[in-house]
Design an enzyme around this catalytic site. Structure first.
Site, PDB file in Angstrom:
ATOM      1  N   LYS A  47      35.002  48.861  48.676  1.00  0.00           N
ATOM      2  CA  LYS A  47      36.236  48.000  48.705  1.00  0.00           C
ATOM      3  C   LYS A  47      37.337  48.956  49.668  1.00  0.00           C
ATOM      4  O   LYS A  47      37.229  49.987  49.839  1.00  0.00           O
ATOM      5  CB  LYS A  47      36.922  48.073  47.335  1.00  0.00           C
TER       6      LYS A  47
ATOM      7  N   LYS B  29      34.134  28.680  37.905  1.00  0.00           N
ATOM      8  CA  LYS B  29      35.632  29.071  37.920  1.00  0.00           C
ATOM      9  C   LYS B  29      36.384  27.955  38.458  1.00  0.00           C
ATOM     10  O   LYS B  29      35.886  26.883  39.402  1.00  0.00           O
ATOM     11  CB  LYS B  29      36.114  30.210  39.003  1.00  0.00           C
TER      12      LYS B  29
ATOM     13  N   HIS C 242      27.899  37.550  37.958  1.00  0.00           N
ATOM     14  CA  HIS C 242      28.310  38.990  37.876  1.00  0.00           C
ATOM     15  C   HIS C 242      27.857  40.114  37.027  1.00  0.00           C
ATOM     16  O   HIS C 242      27.870  39.686  35.717  1.00  0.00           O
ATOM     17  CB  HIS C 242      29.945  38.945  38.017  1.00  0.00           C
TER      18      HIS C 242
ATOM     19  N   SER D 153      38.296  27.373  40.498  1.00  0.00           N
ATOM     20  CA  SER D 153      38.385  27.271  42.143  1.00  0.00           C
ATOM     21  C   SER D 153      37.052  26.628  42.668  1.00  0.00           C
ATOM     22  O   SER D 153      37.052  26.028  43.857  1.00  0.00           O
ATOM     23  CB  SER D 153      38.782  28.680  42.676  1.00  0.00           C
TER      24      SER D 153
ATOM     25  N   ASN E 251      26.948  31.337  48.401  1.00  0.00           N
ATOM     26  CA  ASN E 251      27.462  32.410  49.489  1.00  0.00           C
ATOM     27  C   ASN E 251      28.349  31.844  50.513  1.00  0.00           C
ATOM     28  O   ASN E 251      29.148  32.132  50.738  1.00  0.00           O
ATOM     29  CB  ASN E 251      26.315  33.486  49.754  1.00  0.00           C
TER      30      ASN E 251
ATOM     31  N   GLU F  65      29.830  46.639  41.124  1.00  0.00           N
ATOM     32  CA  GLU F  65      29.973  45.194  40.754  1.00  0.00           C
ATOM     33  C   GLU F  65      28.744  44.621  41.569  1.00  0.00           C
ATOM     34  O   GLU F  65      28.461  44.807  42.555  1.00  0.00           O
ATOM     35  CB  GLU F  65      31.140  44.478  40.898  1.00  0.00           C
TER      36      GLU F  65
HETATM   37  P1  0O2 Z   1      37.180  40.825  47.206  1.00  0.00           P
HETATM   38  O1  0O2 Z   1      38.190  40.654  48.311  1.00  0.00           O
HETATM   39  O2  0O2 Z   1      35.863  40.039  47.291  1.00  0.00           O
HETATM   40  O3  0O2 Z   1      36.954  42.305  46.648  1.00  0.00           O
HETATM   41  P2  0O2 Z   1      39.276  39.445  35.914  1.00  0.00           P
HETATM   42  O4  0O2 Z   1      40.634  39.735  35.861  1.00  0.00           O
HETATM   43  O5  0O2 Z   1      38.323  40.910  35.595  1.00  0.00           O
HETATM   44  O6  0O2 Z   1      38.892  38.395  35.405  1.00  0.00           O
HETATM   45  P3  0O2 Z   1      38.635  40.101  38.800  1.00  0.00           P
HETATM   46  O7  0O2 Z   1      38.506  41.425  38.577  1.00  0.00           O
HETATM   47  O8  0O2 Z   1      39.120  39.342  39.969  1.00  0.00           O
HETATM   48  O9  0O2 Z   1      39.038  39.513  37.643  1.00  0.00           O
HETATM   49  O10 0O2 Z   1      36.904  39.622  38.506  1.00  0.00           O
HETATM   50  P4  0O2 Z   1      36.234  38.403  38.897  1.00  0.00           P
HETATM   51  O11 0O2 Z   1      37.034  37.411  38.449  1.00  0.00           O
HETATM   52  O12 0O2 Z   1      34.972  38.687  38.036  1.00  0.00           O
HETATM   53  O13 0O2 Z   1      36.365  38.413  40.383  1.00  0.00           O
HETATM   54  C1  0O2 Z   1      35.585  39.695  41.010  1.00  0.00           C
HETATM   55  C2  0O2 Z   1      34.999  39.285  42.434  1.00  0.00           C
HETATM   56  O14 0O2 Z   1      34.451  38.064  42.379  1.00  0.00           O
HETATM   57  C3  0O2 Z   1      36.411  38.983  43.397  1.00  0.00           C
HETATM   58  O15 0O2 Z   1      36.629  40.152  43.857  1.00  0.00           O
HETATM   59  C4  0O2 Z   1      35.784  38.255  44.424  1.00  0.00           C
HETATM   60  O16 0O2 Z   1      34.951  39.020  45.234  1.00  0.00           O
HETATM   61  C5  0O2 Z   1      34.765  37.408  43.665  1.00  0.00           C
HETATM   62  N1  0O2 Z   1      35.591  36.171  43.252  1.00  0.00           N
HETATM   63  C6  0O2 Z   1      36.050  35.812  42.115  1.00  0.00           C
HETATM   64  N2  0O2 Z   1      36.558  34.766  41.833  1.00  0.00           N
HETATM   65  C7  0O2 Z   1      36.453  34.194  43.201  1.00  0.00           C
HETATM   66  C8  0O2 Z   1      36.853  32.882  43.976  1.00  0.00           C
HETATM   67  O17 0O2 Z   1      37.339  31.983  43.245  1.00  0.00           O
HETATM   68  N3  0O2 Z   1      36.624  32.862  45.117  1.00  0.00           N
HETATM   69  C9  0O2 Z   1      35.811  33.704  45.952  1.00  0.00           C
HETATM   70  N4  0O2 Z   1      35.502  33.370  47.411  1.00  0.00           N
HETATM   71  N5  0O2 Z   1      35.654  34.821  45.375  1.00  0.00           N
HETATM   72  C10 0O2 Z   1      35.936  35.182  44.047  1.00  0.00           C
HETATM   73  P5  0O2 Z   1      38.271  40.211  44.601  1.00  0.00           P
HETATM   74  O18 0O2 Z   1      38.721  41.736  44.216  1.00  0.00           O
HETATM   75  O19 0O2 Z   1      38.971  39.282  43.872  1.00  0.00           O
HETATM   76  O20 0O2 Z   1      38.087  40.271  45.928  1.00  0.00           O
END
Ligand code: 0O2
Length: 273
Positions: free
Chosen positions: A48, A113, A121, A115, A149, A140
């Site tokens: 990251k 989700k 995961h 979105s 993707n 992760e």
């Molecule tokens: P980046 O920039 O990819 O590193 P939580 O509090 O645990 O529920 P968290 O930590 O965001 O929330 O966990 P979650 O929801 O499992 O998401 C982890 C990663 O999954 C995200 O990392 C994204 O890479 C991906 N992700 C989750 N939701 C979405 C989404 O709606 N759209 C996209 N494109 N990716 C998603 P980061 O750190 O948010 O982002």
């Protein structure tokens, strides 16, 4: 925090990403070498960025000393599959590995989700050896199809562009696209066995051809030029027939010829001594 300190924190995660990516790539190679279908199409890994860590700390009110504990995706691996069915097989592979310990699983495929995001995961513990000794780190692993993707990459860019406030009309389009991705993945699943058969026979043929070429190359050292030219011409003739069984038979014949030369070389050496 000083830049040097960030380096110290992130260094072991870089090693973990490199090691795990290498291991999955090797798994792909093992499947290819054996001519069997691999549920993993490709692997990507990243540590990251500091900007993204700071962003998450701010959003989730994480104190600097809790970063490693609370941010589980400092090291991230993405496994891309061709078909939805492959995802469960990859999950099983990870669950059964001795070097990866699963801490948590989240199935955003069966439970998409809001979105429209879909992916499987897993948070795993993985141990790396550093100068200071072994470190057990969280990583992760995101497992998704190529279609999922594509959607996630595009949506992620839009989130970045709109600073996580994607306008309603675009959000709606993205949800429509997410539905289309589900349909696409289902359609591809329906022809999965056809595609798998085609890919496997392509791989088997590639392995046989590689073996034949290797044999011919080795024969250059022992056989006379005229014989090699004859073998080569025969290979091109059989290759043009596009018949895998004929290629296989030719490969076995070459093995026998090579074996004959080896035996002859051995008896020549015995005679000399
Ligand atoms: P980046 O920039 O990819 O590193 P939580 O509090 O645990 O529920 P968290 O930590 O965001 O929330 O966990 P979650 O929801 O499992 O998401 C982890 C990663 O999954 C995200 O990392 C994204 O890479 C991906 N992700 C989750 N939701 C979405 C989404 O709606 N759209 C996209 N494109 N990716 C998603 P980061 O750190 O948010 O982002």
């Amino acid at each position: 925090m000083e830049i040097q300190l960030w380096r110290e924190i992130l260094n072991p995660y870089e090693l973990a990403v490199k090691e795990v990516t290498t291991k999955f790539n090797h798994l792909i190679k093992e499947h290819k070498d054996k001519g069997i279908y691999c549920p993993i199409e490709r692997v990507e890994g990243r540590v990251k960025t500091i900007a993204s860590i700071l962003d998450k700390c701010q959003k989730k009110k994480i104190a600097p000393e809790r970063i490693e504990d609370r941010i589980v995706d400092l090291a991230g691996i993405r496994i891309i599959c061709q078909f939805v069915e492959d995802i469960d097989r990859v999950v099983e592979i990870i669950r059964n590995r001795n070097d990866m310990d699963v801490k948590q699983e989240r199935d955003y495929i069966r439970q998409m989700k809001t979105s429209g995001y879909r992916s499987y995961h897993m948070i795993i513990f993985y141990e790396v050896d550093t100068l200071e000794g072994p470190r057990r780190l969280q990583m992760e692993v995101q497992i998704r199809t190529m279609a999922m993707n594509f959607w996630a990459t595009v949506e992620h860019s839009l989130q970045y562009k709109y600073k996580r406030n994607i306008p309603e009309h675009i959000r709606e389009r993205l949800l429509n696209a997410a539905d289309a991705i589900i349909v696409l993945d289902n359609e591809m699943s329906n022809v999965r066995s056809e595609i798998m058969d085609a890919q496997i026979s392509f791989q088997i043929q590639a392995n046989i051809v590689a073996d034949i070429l290797n044999n011919i190359q080795n024969l250059y050292n022992v056989a006379n030029k005229r014989e090699i030219v004859k073998i080569q011409d025969e290979f091109y003739r059989i290759y043009a027939m596009n018949d895998i069984e004929k290629l296989e038979r030719f490969d076995k014949q070459l093995d026998l010829i090579a074996e004959g030369y080896r035996a002859q070389a051995l008896s020549d050496t015995t005679k000399i001594t």
